[in-house]
Design a protein around this motif. Structure first.
Motif, PDB file in Angstrom:
ATOM      1  N   THR A  21       0.831  -1.207   0.000  1.00 52.99           N
ATOM      2  CA  THR A  21       0.000   0.000   0.000  1.00 52.99           C
ATOM      3  C   THR A  21       0.865   1.256   0.000  1.00 52.99           C
ATOM      4  OG1 THR A  21      -1.757  -1.177   1.185  1.00 52.99           O
ATOM      5  CG2 THR A  21      -1.840   1.227   1.212  1.00 52.99           C
ATOM      6  N   ARG A  22       1.889   1.245   0.830  1.00 52.03           N
ATOM      7  CA  ARG A  22       2.782   2.410   0.904  1.00 52.03           C
ATOM      8  C   ARG A  22       3.448   2.671  -0.446  1.00 52.03           C
ATOM      9  NH1 ARG A  22       6.490   0.408   3.963  1.00 52.03           N
ATOM     10  NH2 ARG A  22       5.156   0.512   5.810  1.00 52.03           N
ATOM     11  N   ALA A  23       3.923   1.606  -1.077  1.00 56.28           N
ATOM     12  CA  ALA A  23       4.588   1.760  -2.367  1.00 56.28           C
ATOM     13  C   ALA A  23       3.602   2.205  -3.442  1.00 56.28           C
ATOM     14  CB  ALA A  23       5.252   0.445  -2.765  1.00 56.28           C
ATOM     15  N   GLY A  24       2.395   1.649  -3.411  1.00 54.23           N
ATOM     16  CA  GLY A  24       1.390   2.029  -4.388  1.00 54.23           C
ATOM     17  C   GLY A  24       1.017   3.495  -4.282  1.00 54.23           C
ATOM     18  N   HIS A  25       0.822   3.969  -3.068  1.00 48.67           N
ATOM     19  CA  HIS A  25       0.469   5.373  -2.880  1.00 48.67           C
ATOM     20  C   HIS A  25       1.610   6.292  -3.311  1.00 48.67           C
ATOM     21  CE1 HIS A  25      -2.891   4.428   0.265  1.00 48.67           C
ATOM     22  NE2 HIS A  25      -3.235   4.135  -0.975  1.00 48.67           N
ATOM     23  N   ALA A  26       2.836   5.863  -3.061  1.00 47.90           N
ATOM     24  CA  ALA A  26       3.993   6.668  -3.488  1.00 47.90           C
ATOM     25  C   ALA A  26       4.025   6.814  -5.005  1.00 47.90           C
ATOM     26  CB  ALA A  26       5.287   6.032  -2.985  1.00 47.90           C
ATOM     27  N   ALA A  27       3.497   5.807  -5.706  1.00 44.81           N
ATOM     28  CA  ALA A  27       3.450   5.860  -7.171  1.00 44.81           C
ATOM     29  C   ALA A  27       2.194   6.560  -7.685  1.00 44.81           C
ATOM     30  CB  ALA A  27       3.530   4.449  -7.740  1.00 44.81           C
ATOM     31  N   GLY A  28       1.313   6.966  -6.768  1.00 43.56           N
ATOM     32  CA  GLY A  28       0.087   7.635  -7.173  1.00 43.56           C
ATOM     33  C   GLY A  28      -1.053   6.705  -7.512  1.00 43.56           C
ATOM     34  N   ALA A  29      -0.941   5.436  -7.124  1.00 41.55           N
ATOM     35  CA  ALA A  29      -1.971   4.447  -7.445  1.00 41.55           C
ATOM     36  C   ALA A  29      -2.890   4.205  -6.259  1.00 41.55           C
ATOM     37  CB  ALA A  29      -1.318   3.131  -7.868  1.00 41.55           C
ATOM     38  N   LEU A  30      -4.064   3.679  -6.533  1.00 40.59           N
ATOM     39  CA  LEU A  30      -4.966   3.205  -5.489  1.00 40.59           C
ATOM     40  C   LEU A  30      -4.692   1.730  -5.251  1.00 40.59           C
ATOM     41  CD1 LEU A  30      -8.219   4.981  -6.696  1.00 40.59           C
ATOM     42  CD2 LEU A  30      -6.894   5.544  -4.650  1.00 40.59           C
ATOM     43  N   VAL A  31      -4.908   1.283  -3.990  1.00 41.81           N
ATOM     44  CA  VAL A  31      -4.494  -0.069  -3.615  1.00 41.81           C
ATOM     45  C   VAL A  31      -5.646  -0.797  -2.920  1.00 41.81           C
ATOM     46  CG1 VAL A  31      -2.799  -1.449  -2.384  1.00 41.81           C
ATOM     47  CG2 VAL A  31      -2.143   0.792  -3.293  1.00 41.81           C
ATOM     48  N   GLY A  32      -5.939  -2.005  -3.404  1.00 44.95           N
ATOM     49  CA  GLY A  32      -6.985  -2.813  -2.790  1.00 44.95           C
ATOM     50  C   GLY A  32      -6.576  -4.274  -2.721  1.00 44.95           C
ATOM     51  N   PHE A  33      -7.306  -5.040  -1.913  1.00 47.72           N
ATOM     52  CA  PHE A  33      -6.977  -6.450  -1.711  1.00 47.72           C
ATOM     53  C   PHE A  33      -8.244  -7.300  -1.691  1.00 47.72           C
ATOM     54  CE2 PHE A  33      -3.461  -4.112   0.174  1.00 47.72           C
ATOM     55  CZ  PHE A  33      -2.368  -4.754  -0.391  1.00 47.72           C
ATOM     56  N   ASP A  34      -8.124  -8.487  -2.290  1.00 50.77           N
ATOM     57  CA  ASP A  34      -9.130  -9.534  -2.155  1.00 50.77           C
ATOM     58  C   ASP A  34      -8.706 -10.378  -0.959  1.00 50.77           C
ATOM     59  OD1 ASP A  34     -10.577 -11.889  -2.196  1.00 50.77           O
ATOM     60  OD2 ASP A  34     -10.406 -12.192  -4.356  1.00 50.77           O
ATOM     61  N   LEU A  35      -9.493 -10.334   0.090  1.00 52.65           N
ATOM     62  CA  LEU A  35      -9.132 -10.974   1.358  1.00 52.65           C
ATOM     63  C   LEU A  35      -9.870 -12.291   1.579  1.00 52.65           C
ATOM     64  CD1 LEU A  35      -9.228  -7.729   3.533  1.00 52.65           C
ATOM     65  CD2 LEU A  35      -7.214  -8.805   2.497  1.00 52.65           C
ATOM     66  N   ALA A  36     -10.271 -12.947   0.496  1.00 51.61           N
ATOM     67  CA  ALA A  36     -11.047 -14.185   0.618  1.00 51.61           C
ATOM     68  C   ALA A  36     -10.365 -15.196   1.519  1.00 51.61           C
ATOM     69  CB  ALA A  36     -11.288 -14.790  -0.766  1.00 51.61           C
ATOM     70  N   HIS A  37      -9.041 -15.356   1.378  1.00 50.39           N
ATOM     71  CA  HIS A  37      -8.314 -16.351   2.152  1.00 50.39           C
ATOM     72  C   HIS A  37      -7.601 -15.751   3.357  1.00 50.39           C
ATOM     73  CE1 HIS A  37      -8.968 -18.530  -1.610  1.00 50.39           C
ATOM     74  NE2 HIS A  37      -8.813 -19.624  -0.903  1.00 50.39           N
ATOM     75  N   ALA A  38      -7.782 -14.453   3.559  1.00 47.93           N
ATOM     76  CA  ALA A  38      -7.109 -13.779   4.669  1.00 47.93           C
ATOM     77  C   ALA A  38      -8.056 -13.422   5.806  1.00 47.93           C
ATOM     78  CB  ALA A  38      -6.410 -12.516   4.164  1.00 47.93           C
ATOM     79  N   ALA A  39      -9.293 -13.046   5.493  1.00 51.73           N
ATOM     80  CA  ALA A  39     -10.233 -12.613   6.529  1.00 51.73           C
ATOM     81  C   ALA A  39     -10.563 -13.775   7.469  1.00 51.73           C
ATOM     82  CB  ALA A  39     -11.508 -12.081   5.887  1.00 51.73           C
ATOM     83  N   GLY A  40     -10.344 -13.561   8.743  1.00 47.21           N
ATOM     84  CA  GLY A  40     -10.570 -14.603   9.738  1.00 47.21           C
ATOM     85  C   GLY A  40      -9.435 -15.577   9.860  1.00 47.21           C
ATOM     86  N   ASN A  41      -8.376 -15.384   9.085  1.00 46.37           N
ATOM     87  CA  ASN A  41      -7.242 -16.303   9.049  1.00 46.37           C
ATOM     88  C   ASN A  41      -5.976 -15.639   9.575  1.00 46.37           C
ATOM     89  OD1 ASN A  41      -5.320 -18.260   8.419  1.00 46.37           O
ATOM     90  ND2 ASN A  41      -5.510 -18.021   6.224  1.00 46.37           N
ATOM     91  N   VAL A  42      -5.706 -14.411   9.145  1.00 45.31           N
ATOM     92  CA  VAL A  42      -4.495 -13.704   9.552  1.00 45.31           C
ATOM     93  C   VAL A  42      -4.878 -12.316  10.065  1.00 45.31           C
ATOM     94  CG1 VAL A  42      -2.997 -14.956   7.971  1.00 45.31           C
ATOM     95  CG2 VAL A  42      -4.090 -12.834   7.211  1.00 45.31           C
ATOM     96  N   PRO A  43      -4.035 -11.721  10.917  1.00 50.00           N
ATOM     97  CA  PRO A  43      -4.327 -10.375  11.421  1.00 50.00           C
ATOM     98  C   PRO A  43      -4.335  -9.352  10.290  1.00 50.00           C
ATOM     99  CG  PRO A  43      -2.645 -11.449  12.766  1.00 50.00           C
ATOM    100  CD  PRO A  43      -2.825 -12.294  11.540  1.00 50.00           C
ATOM    101  N   LEU A  44      -5.328  -8.482  10.312  1.00 51.01           N
ATOM    102  CA  LEU A  44      -5.465  -7.432   9.302  1.00 51.01           C
ATOM    103  C   LEU A  44      -5.667  -6.092   9.997  1.00 51.01           C
ATOM    104  CD1 LEU A  44      -7.974  -9.322   6.970  1.00 51.01           C
ATOM    105  CD2 LEU A  44      -5.533  -8.955   6.507  1.00 51.01           C
ATOM    106  N   GLN A  45      -5.079  -5.048   9.442  1.00 52.94           N
ATOM    107  CA  GLN A  45      -5.235  -3.689   9.959  1.00 52.94           C
ATOM    108  C   GLN A  45      -5.418  -2.745   8.770  1.00 52.94           C
ATOM    109  OE1 GLN A  45      -5.610  -2.832  13.089  1.00 52.94           O
ATOM    110  NE2 GLN A  45      -5.247  -4.921  13.856  1.00 52.94           N
ATOM    111  N   LEU A  46      -6.530  -2.922   8.069  1.00 55.62           N
ATOM    112  CA  LEU A  46      -6.725  -2.203   6.821  1.00 55.62           C
ATOM    113  C   LEU A  46      -6.673  -0.689   7.005  1.00 55.62           C
ATOM    114  CD1 LEU A  46      -9.542  -4.283   5.050  1.00 55.62           C
ATOM    115  CD2 LEU A  46      -7.058  -4.534   4.887  1.00 55.62           C
ATOM    116  N   HIS A  47      -7.313  -0.190   8.049  1.00 57.96           N
ATOM    117  CA  HIS A  47      -7.322   1.261   8.245  1.00 57.96           C
ATOM    118  C   HIS A  47      -5.919   1.778   8.538  1.00 57.96           C
ATOM    119  CE1 HIS A  47      -8.804   5.240   9.381  1.00 57.96           C
ATOM    120  NE2 HIS A  47      -7.910   5.183  10.353  1.00 57.96           N
TER     121      HIS A  47
END
Length: 425
Positions: free
Chosen positions: A207-233
Protein backbone atom coordinates in the motif's frame (compact mmCIF):
# COMPACT_ATOMS: atom_id res chain seq x y z
CA UNK A 1 8.44 -24.70 20.55
CA UNK A 2 10.08 -28.11 20.13
CA UNK A 3 7.44 -30.46 18.72
CA UNK A 4 7.23 -34.19 19.39
CA UNK A 5 5.66 -36.80 17.08
CA UNK A 6 3.60 -38.52 19.77
CA UNK A 7 -0.07 -38.75 20.62
CA UNK A 8 0.66 -37.85 24.25
CA UNK A 9 2.37 -34.63 23.16
CA UNK A 10 -0.55 -33.67 20.89
CA UNK A 11 -3.05 -34.32 23.67
CA UNK A 12 -0.95 -32.27 26.08
CA UNK A 13 -1.12 -29.31 23.68
CA UNK A 14 -4.87 -29.77 23.40
CA UNK A 15 -5.24 -29.83 27.17
CA UNK A 16 -3.36 -26.52 27.38
CA UNK A 17 -5.30 -24.92 24.52
CA UNK A 18 -7.55 -22.06 25.77
CA UNK A 19 -9.69 -22.42 22.63
CA UNK A 20 -10.28 -26.17 22.94
CA UNK A 21 -13.96 -25.75 23.85
CA UNK A 22 -14.86 -24.00 20.61
CA UNK A 23 -14.61 -27.23 18.61
CA UNK A 24 -17.89 -28.28 20.25
CA UNK A 25 -19.62 -25.30 18.67
CA UNK A 26 -19.19 -26.78 15.18
CA UNK A 27 -20.72 -29.73 13.36
CA UNK A 28 -17.95 -31.99 12.07
CA UNK A 29 -18.79 -34.35 9.18
CA UNK A 30 -18.50 -38.10 9.77
CA UNK A 31 -15.45 -40.09 8.76
CA UNK A 32 -15.29 -42.91 6.20
CA UNK A 33 -18.31 -45.18 6.18
CA UNK A 34 -20.02 -42.84 8.63
CA UNK A 35 -17.73 -43.79 11.49
CA UNK A 36 -16.50 -41.15 13.96
CA UNK A 37 -15.49 -37.72 12.70
CA UNK A 38 -13.44 -36.87 9.66
CA UNK A 39 -10.20 -34.92 9.93
CA UNK A 40 -11.41 -31.68 8.38
CA UNK A 41 -8.54 -29.58 7.01
CA UNK A 42 -10.49 -27.64 4.37
CA UNK A 43 -11.58 -24.48 6.16
CA UNK A 44 -9.64 -22.58 3.50
CA UNK A 45 -12.36 -23.63 1.06
CA UNK A 46 -15.48 -23.96 3.24
CA UNK A 47 -15.67 -23.53 7.00
CA UNK A 48 -17.71 -25.90 9.13
CA UNK A 49 -21.28 -25.19 10.20
CA UNK A 50 -21.67 -23.51 13.60
CA UNK A 51 -24.24 -25.24 15.77
CA UNK A 52 -25.94 -21.85 16.21
CA UNK A 53 -26.37 -21.24 12.47
CA UNK A 54 -29.63 -23.14 12.03
CA UNK A 55 -31.26 -21.45 15.03
CA UNK A 56 -30.17 -18.00 13.83
CA UNK A 57 -31.79 -18.58 10.46
CA UNK A 58 -34.87 -20.08 12.11
CA UNK A 59 -35.44 -16.84 14.05
CA UNK A 60 -35.72 -14.98 10.77
CA UNK A 61 -37.99 -17.65 9.30
CA UNK A 62 -40.27 -17.12 12.29
CA UNK A 63 -40.15 -13.35 11.83
CA UNK A 64 -41.02 -13.81 8.17
CA UNK A 65 -43.88 -16.13 9.17
CA UNK A 66 -45.28 -13.94 11.95
CA UNK A 67 -44.47 -10.42 10.79
CA UNK A 68 -44.25 -10.71 7.00
CA UNK A 69 -43.47 -7.30 5.53
CA UNK A 70 -43.56 -5.67 8.97
CA UNK A 71 -40.41 -7.65 9.77
CA UNK A 72 -38.49 -4.86 8.07
CA UNK A 73 -39.38 -2.56 10.96
CA UNK A 74 -40.56 -4.71 13.88
CA UNK A 75 -39.23 -7.51 16.07
CA UNK A 76 -35.96 -7.85 17.96
CA UNK A 77 -33.93 -7.87 14.74
CA UNK A 78 -35.70 -5.64 12.19
CA UNK A 79 -34.44 -6.26 8.68
CA UNK A 80 -34.06 -2.65 7.52
CA UNK A 81 -30.95 -1.97 9.62
CA UNK A 82 -29.78 -5.60 9.85
CA UNK A 83 -26.52 -4.92 8.03
CA UNK A 84 -25.58 -2.46 10.79
CA UNK A 85 -25.48 -5.33 13.29
CA UNK A 86 -22.56 -6.78 11.36
CA UNK A 87 -20.45 -3.65 10.98
CA UNK A 88 -18.68 -3.81 14.35
CA UNK A 89 -17.82 -7.52 14.27
CA UNK A 90 -16.70 -7.30 10.63
CA UNK A 91 -14.57 -4.25 11.34
CA UNK A 92 -12.79 -6.16 14.09
CA UNK A 93 -11.98 -8.99 11.67
CA UNK A 94 -10.32 -6.73 9.10
CA UNK A 95 -8.94 -3.96 11.31
CA UNK A 96 -11.21 -1.14 10.20
CA UNK A 97 -13.62 1.41 11.60
CA UNK A 98 -17.27 0.26 11.57
CA UNK A 99 -18.36 2.83 8.98
CA UNK A 100 -15.57 1.61 6.67
CA UNK A 101 -17.15 -1.83 6.23
CA UNK A 102 -20.42 -3.16 4.89
CA UNK A 103 -21.74 -6.71 4.54
CA UNK A 104 -23.47 -7.28 1.21
CA UNK A 105 -23.64 -9.36 -1.96
CA UNK A 106 -20.99 -11.96 -2.81
CA UNK A 107 -17.25 -11.57 -3.17
CA UNK A 108 -16.79 -10.98 -6.90
CA UNK A 109 -19.86 -8.74 -7.07
CA UNK A 110 -18.23 -6.54 -4.44
CA UNK A 111 -14.92 -6.63 -6.28
CA UNK A 112 -16.61 -5.36 -9.45
CA UNK A 113 -18.44 -2.62 -7.54
CA UNK A 114 -15.20 -1.45 -5.94
CA UNK A 115 -13.24 -1.54 -9.19
CA UNK A 116 -15.81 0.72 -10.84
CA UNK A 117 -14.83 3.32 -8.23
CA UNK A 118 -11.16 2.56 -7.74
CA UNK A 119 -10.04 1.65 -11.24
CA UNK A 120 -10.61 4.85 -13.19
CA UNK A 121 -7.90 4.84 -15.85
CA UNK A 122 -6.70 7.68 -18.03
CA UNK A 123 -4.94 7.51 -21.38
CA UNK A 124 -1.56 7.38 -19.63
CA UNK A 125 -2.33 5.96 -16.16
CA UNK A 126 -4.21 2.76 -16.89
CA UNK A 127 -2.11 -0.19 -15.70
CA UNK A 128 -3.40 -2.65 -13.10
CA UNK A 129 -0.99 -4.72 -11.02
CA UNK A 130 -1.91 -8.15 -9.64
CA UNK A 131 -0.12 -11.32 -8.64
CA UNK A 132 0.35 -13.95 -11.31
CA UNK A 133 -1.76 -17.00 -10.64
CA UNK A 134 -4.40 -15.07 -8.74
CA UNK A 135 -7.71 -16.81 -8.14
CA UNK A 136 -9.48 -17.07 -11.54
CA UNK A 137 -12.45 -14.97 -10.45
CA UNK A 138 -10.11 -12.04 -9.81
CA UNK A 139 -8.43 -12.57 -13.16
CA UNK A 140 -11.78 -12.58 -14.95
CA UNK A 141 -12.99 -9.52 -13.05
CA UNK A 142 -9.92 -7.51 -14.01
CA UNK A 143 -9.98 -8.71 -17.59
CA UNK A 144 -13.55 -7.54 -18.05
CA UNK A 145 -13.08 -4.29 -16.11
CA UNK A 146 -10.13 -3.38 -18.32
CA UNK A 147 -12.10 -4.18 -21.48
CA UNK A 148 -15.01 -2.12 -20.14
CA UNK A 149 -12.71 0.91 -20.05
CA UNK A 150 -11.49 0.32 -23.60
CA UNK A 151 -8.06 -1.19 -22.87
CA UNK A 152 -6.48 -4.48 -23.91
CA UNK A 153 -5.93 -6.83 -20.94
CA UNK A 154 -2.54 -7.99 -22.26
CA UNK A 155 -1.36 -4.39 -22.16
CA UNK A 156 -3.15 -3.02 -19.10
CA UNK A 157 -2.81 -5.94 -16.65
CA UNK A 158 0.65 -6.51 -15.23
CA UNK A 159 1.15 -9.80 -13.39
CA UNK A 160 3.83 -10.36 -10.77
CA UNK A 161 5.74 -13.63 -11.06
CA UNK A 162 8.21 -15.23 -8.61
CA UNK A 163 11.88 -15.37 -9.45
CA UNK A 164 13.00 -18.45 -11.43
CA UNK A 165 13.07 -21.51 -9.20
CA UNK A 166 10.92 -19.87 -6.49
CA UNK A 167 7.24 -20.34 -5.71
CA UNK A 168 6.40 -17.12 -3.87
CA UNK A 169 6.88 -13.41 -4.43
CA UNK A 170 9.46 -11.30 -2.64
CA UNK A 171 8.19 -8.04 -1.21
CA UNK A 172 11.18 -6.15 -2.59
CA UNK A 173 10.30 -7.37 -6.09
CA UNK A 174 6.70 -6.24 -5.72
CA UNK A 175 7.79 -2.80 -4.52
CA UNK A 176 10.35 -2.54 -7.33
CA UNK A 177 7.71 -3.37 -9.96
CA UNK A 178 5.38 -0.71 -8.52
CA UNK A 179 8.16 1.88 -8.76
CA UNK A 180 8.98 0.73 -12.30
CA UNK A 181 5.39 1.19 -13.46
CA UNK A 182 5.28 4.61 -11.82
CA UNK A 183 2.94 7.08 -13.49
CA UNK A 184 1.39 4.39 -15.67
CA UNK A 185 0.01 2.50 -12.64
CA UNK A 186 -3.64 3.20 -11.85
CA UNK A 187 -4.65 0.46 -9.41
CA UNK A 188 -3.13 -2.43 -7.48
CA UNK A 189 -5.45 -5.32 -6.65
CA UNK A 190 -3.91 -8.41 -5.08
CA UNK A 191 -5.02 -11.26 -2.91
CA UNK A 192 -4.08 -10.58 0.69
CA UNK A 193 -3.19 -14.27 0.80
CA UNK A 194 -2.55 -16.22 -2.39
CA UNK A 195 -5.00 -19.10 -2.62
CA UNK A 196 -2.53 -21.49 -4.31
CA UNK A 197 0.72 -20.98 -2.38
CA UNK A 198 -0.75 -19.76 0.91
CA UNK A 199 1.60 -16.76 0.92
CA UNK A 200 0.50 -13.71 2.91
CA UNK A 201 1.59 -10.51 1.20
CA UNK A 202 2.99 -7.51 3.05
CA UNK A 203 -0.12 -5.41 2.51
CA UNK A 204 1.21 -2.44 4.42
CA UNK A 205 4.40 -2.23 2.33
CA UNK A 206 2.48 -2.73 -0.93
CA UNK A 207 0.00 0.00 0.00
CA UNK A 208 2.78 2.41 0.90
CA UNK A 209 4.59 1.76 -2.37
CA UNK A 210 1.39 2.03 -4.39
CA UNK A 211 0.47 5.37 -2.88
CA UNK A 212 3.99 6.67 -3.49
CA UNK A 213 3.45 5.86 -7.17
CA UNK A 214 0.09 7.64 -7.17
CA UNK A 215 -1.97 4.45 -7.45
CA UNK A 216 -4.97 3.20 -5.49
CA UNK A 217 -4.49 -0.07 -3.62
CA UNK A 218 -6.99 -2.81 -2.79
CA UNK A 219 -6.98 -6.45 -1.71
CA UNK A 220 -9.13 -9.53 -2.15
CA UNK A 221 -9.13 -10.97 1.36
CA UNK A 222 -11.05 -14.18 0.62
CA UNK A 223 -8.31 -16.35 2.15
CA UNK A 224 -7.11 -13.78 4.67
CA UNK A 225 -10.23 -12.61 6.53
CA UNK A 226 -10.57 -14.60 9.74
CA UNK A 227 -7.24 -16.30 9.05
CA UNK A 228 -4.50 -13.70 9.55
CA UNK A 229 -4.33 -10.37 11.42
CA UNK A 230 -5.47 -7.43 9.30
CA UNK A 231 -5.23 -3.69 9.96
CA UNK A 232 -6.72 -2.20 6.82
CA UNK A 233 -7.32 1.26 8.25
CA UNK A 234 -3.91 1.62 9.84
CA UNK A 235 -2.22 0.26 6.70
CA UNK A 236 -4.06 2.97 4.73
CA UNK A 237 -5.55 0.45 2.28
CA UNK A 238 -8.02 2.12 -0.08
CA UNK A 239 -10.48 -0.73 -0.63
CA UNK A 240 -10.92 -4.46 -0.02
CA UNK A 241 -13.46 -7.28 -0.22
CA UNK A 242 -13.81 -10.75 1.26
CA UNK A 243 -16.13 -13.73 1.51
CA UNK A 244 -17.56 -15.21 4.68
CA UNK A 245 -17.71 -18.93 3.97
CA UNK A 246 -14.09 -19.91 4.55
CA UNK A 247 -12.51 -18.99 7.88
CA UNK A 248 -15.61 -17.03 8.92
CA UNK A 249 -17.79 -20.17 8.73
CA UNK A 250 -20.93 -18.51 7.41
CA UNK A 251 -22.18 -21.08 4.92
CA UNK A 252 -21.70 -21.89 1.22
CA UNK A 253 -22.04 -18.77 -0.88
CA UNK A 254 -22.58 -16.74 2.30
CA UNK A 255 -22.89 -12.97 2.26
CA UNK A 256 -19.62 -11.11 1.64
CA UNK A 257 -17.96 -7.95 2.93
CA UNK A 258 -16.43 -4.77 1.55
CA UNK A 259 -14.15 -2.11 2.99
CA UNK A 260 -13.65 1.47 1.81
CA UNK A 261 -11.24 3.75 3.65
CA UNK A 262 -12.98 6.62 5.41
CA UNK A 263 -11.16 9.17 3.22
CA UNK A 264 -13.74 8.33 0.55
CA UNK A 265 -16.75 8.62 2.87
CA UNK A 266 -17.47 12.21 1.91
CA UNK A 267 -16.85 11.79 -1.82
CA UNK A 268 -20.39 11.60 -3.25
CA UNK A 269 -18.99 12.52 -6.68
CA UNK A 270 -16.87 9.35 -6.75
CA UNK A 271 -18.08 7.20 -9.64
CA UNK A 272 -19.93 4.09 -8.53
CA UNK A 273 -22.77 1.81 -9.54
CA UNK A 274 -25.67 2.86 -7.37
CA UNK A 275 -28.72 1.19 -5.91
CA UNK A 276 -31.43 2.38 -3.57
CA UNK A 277 -30.01 0.67 -0.46
CA UNK A 278 -26.86 2.77 -0.84
CA UNK A 279 -28.93 5.96 -1.00
CA UNK A 280 -29.18 8.20 2.06
CA UNK A 281 -31.43 6.21 4.39
CA UNK A 282 -33.13 9.39 5.66
CA UNK A 283 -34.48 9.97 2.15
CA UNK A 284 -34.61 6.42 0.81
CA UNK A 285 -38.39 6.06 0.89
CA UNK A 286 -39.04 9.44 -0.68
CA UNK A 287 -38.32 7.70 -4.01
CA UNK A 288 -36.69 10.80 -5.53
CA UNK A 289 -34.32 10.94 -8.48
CA UNK A 290 -30.71 11.81 -7.85
CA UNK A 291 -28.45 9.38 -5.99
CA UNK A 292 -27.15 10.61 -2.63
CA UNK A 293 -24.82 7.98 -1.13
CA UNK A 294 -24.85 6.99 2.50
CA UNK A 295 -21.80 7.79 4.59
CA UNK A 296 -18.94 5.30 4.39
CA UNK A 297 -18.87 1.87 2.81
CA UNK A 298 -22.66 1.59 3.13
CA UNK A 299 -22.88 3.98 0.18
CA UNK A 300 -21.78 1.12 -2.09
CA UNK A 301 -24.84 -1.02 -1.29
CA UNK A 302 -27.25 -1.82 -4.07
CA UNK A 303 -30.21 -3.74 -2.67
CA UNK A 304 -31.71 -4.65 0.68
CA UNK A 305 -29.73 -7.26 2.57
CA UNK A 306 -30.05 -11.03 2.33
CA UNK A 307 -31.28 -11.40 5.87
CA UNK A 308 -31.24 -15.21 6.14
CA UNK A 309 -27.60 -15.30 5.08
CA UNK A 310 -26.70 -12.33 7.27
CA UNK A 311 -28.31 -14.00 10.28
CA UNK A 312 -26.05 -17.04 9.86
CA UNK A 313 -23.06 -14.73 9.37
CA UNK A 314 -23.91 -12.89 12.59
CA UNK A 315 -24.00 -16.18 14.50
CA UNK A 316 -20.59 -17.16 13.13
CA UNK A 317 -19.07 -13.75 13.88
CA UNK A 318 -20.24 -14.05 17.49
CA UNK A 319 -18.16 -17.22 17.86
CA UNK A 320 -15.18 -15.43 16.37
CA UNK A 321 -15.52 -12.64 18.95
CA UNK A 322 -16.13 -15.05 21.84
CA UNK A 323 -12.86 -16.79 20.99
CA UNK A 324 -10.98 -13.52 21.43
CA UNK A 325 -10.80 -12.49 17.78
CA UNK A 326 -7.71 -12.67 15.65
CA UNK A 327 -5.09 -12.30 18.43
CA UNK A 328 -6.24 -15.48 20.18
CA UNK A 329 -6.91 -17.40 16.96
CA UNK A 330 -3.56 -16.39 15.52
CA UNK A 331 -1.62 -17.69 18.53
CA UNK A 332 -3.16 -21.13 18.17
CA UNK A 333 -2.99 -21.06 14.37
CA UNK A 334 0.78 -20.56 14.35
CA UNK A 335 1.21 -23.59 16.63
CA UNK A 336 -1.21 -25.80 14.68
CA UNK A 337 0.32 -24.95 11.32
CA UNK A 338 3.82 -25.31 12.72
CA UNK A 339 2.93 -28.76 14.06
CA UNK A 340 1.61 -29.86 10.66
CA UNK A 341 4.75 -28.52 9.00
CA UNK A 342 6.82 -30.50 11.52
CA UNK A 343 5.19 -33.77 10.43
CA UNK A 344 5.54 -33.02 6.71
CA UNK A 345 9.21 -32.12 6.97
CA UNK A 346 9.79 -35.16 9.16
CA UNK A 347 8.93 -37.34 6.16
CA UNK A 348 12.39 -36.44 4.82
CA UNK A 349 11.23 -36.81 1.23
CA UNK A 350 13.39 -35.35 -1.54
CA UNK A 351 12.28 -32.02 -2.98
CA UNK A 352 11.83 -33.72 -6.33
CA UNK A 353 9.00 -35.75 -4.79
CA UNK A 354 7.31 -33.42 -2.31
CA UNK A 355 7.84 -29.87 -1.05
CA UNK A 356 5.95 -27.24 0.93
CA UNK A 357 5.58 -24.14 -1.23
CA UNK A 358 3.99 -22.03 1.51
CA UNK A 359 6.52 -19.72 3.20
CA UNK A 360 8.22 -21.17 6.27
CA UNK A 361 8.08 -17.82 8.08
CA UNK A 362 4.82 -17.76 10.13
CA UNK A 363 4.45 -14.04 9.41
CA UNK A 364 4.10 -14.85 5.71
CA UNK A 365 1.42 -17.53 5.98
CA UNK A 366 -1.86 -18.34 7.67
CA UNK A 367 -3.45 -21.72 8.44
CA UNK A 368 -2.87 -23.20 5.02
CA UNK A 369 0.09 -25.29 3.90
CA UNK A 370 0.31 -26.01 0.18
CA UNK A 371 2.10 -29.26 -0.57
CA UNK A 372 3.52 -29.60 -4.06
CA UNK A 373 3.60 -33.34 -4.82
CA UNK A 374 5.70 -34.01 -7.90
CA UNK A 375 5.16 -37.77 -7.92
CA UNK A 376 1.84 -39.47 -7.17
CA UNK A 377 0.10 -36.31 -6.02
CA UNK A 378 -3.38 -37.28 -7.11
CA UNK A 379 -2.96 -40.74 -5.59
CA UNK A 380 -1.94 -39.17 -2.28
CA UNK A 381 -4.92 -36.84 -2.31
CA UNK A 382 -7.36 -39.65 -3.02
CA UNK A 383 -5.74 -41.72 -0.27
CA UNK A 384 -6.16 -38.88 2.22
CA UNK A 385 -9.82 -38.48 1.31
CA UNK A 386 -10.42 -42.24 1.52
CA UNK A 387 -9.14 -42.38 5.10
CA UNK A 388 -11.11 -39.31 6.16
CA UNK A 389 -8.57 -36.50 5.82
CA UNK A 390 -10.48 -33.74 4.04
CA UNK A 391 -8.22 -31.28 2.21
CA UNK A 392 -8.42 -30.04 -1.34
CA UNK A 393 -6.63 -30.48 -4.63
CA UNK A 394 -5.47 -27.66 -6.90
CA UNK A 395 -4.20 -28.36 -10.39
CA UNK A 396 -1.68 -29.31 -11.47
CA UNK A 397 -0.26 -30.98 -8.35
CA UNK A 398 -0.92 -29.15 -5.07
CA UNK A 399 -2.70 -30.46 -1.97
CA UNK A 400 -3.87 -27.76 0.42
CA UNK A 401 -4.30 -28.59 4.10
CA UNK A 402 -5.53 -25.93 6.53
CA UNK A 403 -5.63 -26.67 10.28
CA UNK A 404 -8.17 -24.13 11.51
CA UNK A 405 -7.90 -22.94 15.14
CA UNK A 406 -11.61 -22.71 15.95
CA UNK A 407 -12.28 -26.40 15.42
CA UNK A 408 -9.10 -28.32 14.62
CA UNK A 409 -7.04 -29.90 17.40
CA UNK A 410 -3.42 -30.88 17.78
CA UNK A 411 -4.57 -34.48 17.88
CA UNK A 412 -6.15 -33.90 14.45
CA UNK A 413 -2.75 -32.79 13.19
CA UNK A 414 -1.08 -35.82 14.77
CA UNK A 415 -3.56 -38.13 13.02
CA UNK A 416 -2.84 -36.49 9.66
CA UNK A 417 0.87 -36.85 10.40
CA UNK A 418 0.31 -40.57 10.97
CA UNK A 419 -1.41 -40.94 7.61
CA UNK A 420 1.35 -39.08 5.78
CA UNK A 421 4.08 -41.05 7.54
CA UNK A 422 2.48 -44.36 6.58
CA UNK A 423 2.07 -43.19 2.98
CA UNK A 424 5.71 -42.12 2.69
CA UNK A 425 7.12 -45.49 3.74
Amino acid sequence: MTFEPTLDFARQLDAQDPLRGFRQQFLIPPGPDGQGECLYFCGNSLGLQPRTARAAAEVQFENWQNLAVEGHFKGDTPWMPFHERLQGPSARVVGAKPHEVVVMNNLTTNLHLLLISFYQPTATRYKVLMEGGAFPSDQYALETQVKLRGFAPDDAIVELEPRPGEHTLRTEDIVAKIAELGDSLCTIIMGGLNYYTGQVFDMEAITRAGHAAGALVGFDLAHAAGNVPLQLHDWDVDFACWCSYKYLNSGPGGVAGAYVHERFAERPELLRLAGWWGHDEEERFQMKKGFKPMHGAAGWQLSNGTVLSMAVHEAALKIHDEAGGMPALRRKSELLTGYLEFFIRRLNLPKERLEIITPQDPAQRGCQLSILVHQGGRDLFEHLMAVGVIGDWREPNVIRLAPTPLYNTFEDVFRVGEVLTEWAK
